[in-house]
Design an enzyme around this catalytic site. Structure first.
Site, PDB file in Angstrom:
ATOM      1  N   GLU A 411      27.014  28.777 -26.051  1.00  0.00           N
ATOM      2  CA  GLU A 411      27.169  27.287 -25.541  1.00  0.00           C
ATOM      3  C   GLU A 411      25.903  26.139 -26.000  1.00  0.00           C
ATOM      4  O   GLU A 411      24.719  26.602 -25.238  1.00  0.00           O
ATOM      5  CB  GLU A 411      27.488  27.728 -24.336  1.00  0.00           C
ATOM      6  CG  GLU A 411      28.938  28.616 -24.198  1.00  0.00           C
ATOM      7  CD  GLU A 411      29.069  29.194 -22.779  1.00  0.00           C
ATOM      8  OE1 GLU A 411      28.818  27.541 -21.738  1.00  0.00           O
ATOM      9  OE2 GLU A 411      29.969  29.913 -22.155  1.00  0.00           O
TER      10      GLU A 411
HETATM   11  C1  NOJ Z   1      29.064  27.890 -18.698  1.00  0.00           C
HETATM   12  C2  NOJ Z   1      30.736  28.070 -18.598  1.00  0.00           C
HETATM   13  O1  NOJ Z   1      30.331  29.712 -19.454  1.00  0.00           O
HETATM   14  C3  NOJ Z   1      31.353  27.396 -19.504  1.00  0.00           C
HETATM   15  O2  NOJ Z   1      33.282  27.761 -19.283  1.00  0.00           O
HETATM   16  C4  NOJ Z   1      31.848  25.779 -18.688  1.00  0.00           C
HETATM   17  O3  NOJ Z   1      32.641  25.213 -19.455  1.00  0.00           O
HETATM   18  C5  NOJ Z   1      30.256  24.945 -18.961  1.00  0.00           C
HETATM   19  N1  NOJ Z   1      29.176  26.124 -18.489  1.00  0.00           N
HETATM   20  C6  NOJ Z   1      30.067  24.248 -18.934  1.00  0.00           C
HETATM   21  O4  NOJ Z   1      30.393  23.899 -17.273  1.00  0.00           O
END
Ligand code: NOJ
Length: 553
Positions: A411
């Site tokens: 991410e």
């Molecule tokens: C981490 C989380 O895993 C994800 O679901 C979320 O959208 C992002 N942070 C952004 O807040």
């Protein structure tokens, strides 16, 4: 040995030596840009998660998750939104794969909803074949389009029944229930899925789910709830890794990892030892809490010391941080084939003592304060400041602390507040991607073993307690329209260009320009037409001059 081979050897040696050099923490290369490309085979993609995108919350036999119930309670989510429909990804996944294909993704990261497979959380109760079919279709279509699925087993949506009956992650019985769920996923999908992530960001599940109560299931068990939840989550992760290792690995040849979220913590004053230690504590209480047991066998020493000391001062007989037995430590150590890193932002950290007492919590246990530089850009979520250099530091920290593991960035991205996003021109997101991906490239040069990058997220989606007010998507989703149409933001073209160049080979490739037809036309005029015409003029002039001179002599 030929000269060419010798030169090649010398070059390889130089590369090795420079890659093994330790990261120089004092060097300030924060502003510089690094031109270069990623290694061949580097994997590019984007992600999302089941509850945030699927919708179809009560369709085709799905059971309820703690998030379905939590979001339906008044006052928990911004504007009382729920993800009942969200992006309707359950119905629109084919369209979404078309978008991914157009962007030439190598992978797509999504999660499987546990209650869509086991509506009551438990295998013995009922397996929902319609839920299995949905994920089968999704996986098959991804593979048909040469997109590798990276699959998360737990992105926070615990079956509600398990919460009601046992107290969810406060209870050790979750370890076996989660293992049954994971085992079924390996059995049914593992012939095609080769990258498994057991837990997504367990820090949030533990702290926001059981300590602050901002997330489902909304418990506020200050000073104990998060530690207990994390303890069971770590054991569940290890058990699932062993299940894969003993029962599936030889047949399926996949990898099992975990995805940890981590902000970087930078000392406010890098000459002050107390700040340096406080910043390290910040990262240890964040990522180290989970990574240290998994890579090194036990909780970080600093957590054991701080929580132990504060528990004793409170008059407790044992530490609020649970203890792993020596068998458990051996069982947990080494249960990670790759490490997923979720990273968004950085904090400055300084030391601050919190006297122990009844108000103890995860946050006060750390004895520190988090600060931000007001000059850091913060286009969206209030916690998300763009601080690209922190990313490189974090990646180097992972390399040195955990023995240079294989990393997938699972991410990374930035949001915008809803009212700003009317024109799809998200230049700040292009800038964010450019800068963060460049820092990742520098980390690779430092010798960090990063294999892939996942932009967060493919679509705008339900952003947990913030509802739909924070948009992380490369694609804008019109949530007010029943069909939930997707529209590309400008960053789609920019990310596409990074993917097709596999990085930043030269200056021309890095400009986050806005891709409207007029700009592209002007770019062509200035970068291609003008130089070509000039060169031709010079050539013609030279020929003309030659003729002239010949005539004279
Ligand atoms: C981490 C989380 O895993 C994800 O679901 C979320 O959208 C992002 N942070 C952004 O807040």
């Amino acid at each position: 040995m030929s000269l060419q081979r010798m030169l090649k050897l010398l070059y390889a040696l130089v590369l090795c030596v420079s890659a093994n050099e330790d990261f120089d923490w004092t060097k300030n290369e924060r502003g510089s840009f690094y031109y270069g490309t990623f290694p061949t085979g580097f994997s590019w993609g984007a992600g999302g998660s089941a509850y945030q995108t699927e919708g179809a919350w009560d369709k085709d036999g799905k059971g309820m998750s703690i998030w379905d119930v939590f979001a339906h309670k008044k006052g928990k989510i911004f504007l009382n939104d729920t993800a009942d429909h969200s992006c309707e990804g359950y119905y629109k996944f084919k369209d979404d794969i078309t978008l991914m294909k157009d962007m030439k993704f190598n992978h797509y990261r999504f999660s499987i909803s546990w209650p869509r497979i086991f509506p009551n959380g438990i295998k013995a109760d009922h397996i929902n074949e319609k839920g299995i079919k949905y994920y089968d279709d999704l996986i098959n279509m991804l593979l048909d389009n040469n997109i590798t699925p990276i699959v998360t087993l737990y992105h926070w949506d615990l079956p509600q029944v398990l919460h009601e009956k046992y107290g969810g992650w406060q209870n050790a019985s979750m370890v076996n229930y989660f293992n049954d769920f994971a085992n079924l996923c390996f059995e049914r999908f593992g012939d095609r899925v080769k990258y498994w992530i057991t837990f997504n960001n367990p820090w949030s599940s533990a702290v926001e789910g059981y300590e602050t109560g901002e997330h489902a299931p909304g418990l506020k068990l200050k000073g104990t709830g998060a530690y207990k939840a994390a303890h069971h989550i770590i054991k569940a992760h290890a058990k699932v890794w062993h299940t894969y290792d003993t029962q599936w690995r030889s047949k399926q040849k996949g990898l099992v990892g975990i995805s940890l979220l981590a902000d970087w913590g930078e000392p406010v004053d890098i000459t002050n030892q107390r700040d340096i230690e406080a910043a390290e504590r910040y990262v240890q209480f964040y990522m180290g809490w989970f990574a240290t047991p998994i890579f090194n066998g036990d909780y970080p020493q600093v957590m054991k010391d701080y929580i132990g000391r504060k528990s004793a001062q409170q008059g407790l007989g044992t530490s609020r941080l649970p203890v792993f037995s020596s068998q458990e430590k051996t069982y947990i150590k080494g249960t990670c084939d790759f490490l997923g890193i979720g990273h968004f932002t950085t904090r400055y950290i300084t030391q601050k003592n919190y006297p122990s007492g009844r108000g103890n919590s995860y946050f006060t246990d750390r004895d520190l304060v988090e600060l931000v530089d007001p000059r850091w850009p913060d286009p969206g979520s209030e916690w998300l400041y763009s601080v690209p250099w922190g990313f490189r530091r974090l990646l180097n920290f992972v390399k040195t602390q955990y023995g240079n593991p294989m990393i997938y960035v699972t991410e990374n991205g930035v949001s915008e507040k809803v009212q700003r996003c009317t024109d799809l021109c998200d230049e700040w997101r292009m800038q964010y991607f450019k800068d963060y991906i460049n820092e990742m490239l520098k980390a690779l040069k430092d010798g960090v073993n990063v294999k892939g990058y996942t932009a967060w997220s493919l679509l705008d989606k339900f952003e947990w307690d913030e509802g739909f007010s924070e948009r992380f998507g490369l694609f804008y989703v019109d949530f007010l329209n029943k069909n939930k149409p997707r529209y590309p933001k400008a960053s789609v073209q920019y990310y596409k260009r990074i993917i097709s160049s596999n990085g930043f080979p030269n200056q021309r490739e890095v400009q986050p320009i806005l891709f409207d037809p007029l700009t592209s036309h002007m770019e062509m005029v200035t970068e291609i037409v003008v130089p070509t015409v000039c060169t031709l003029c010079i050539l013609l002039a030279a020929v003309f001059l030659m003729f002239l001179l010949r005539g004279r002599f």
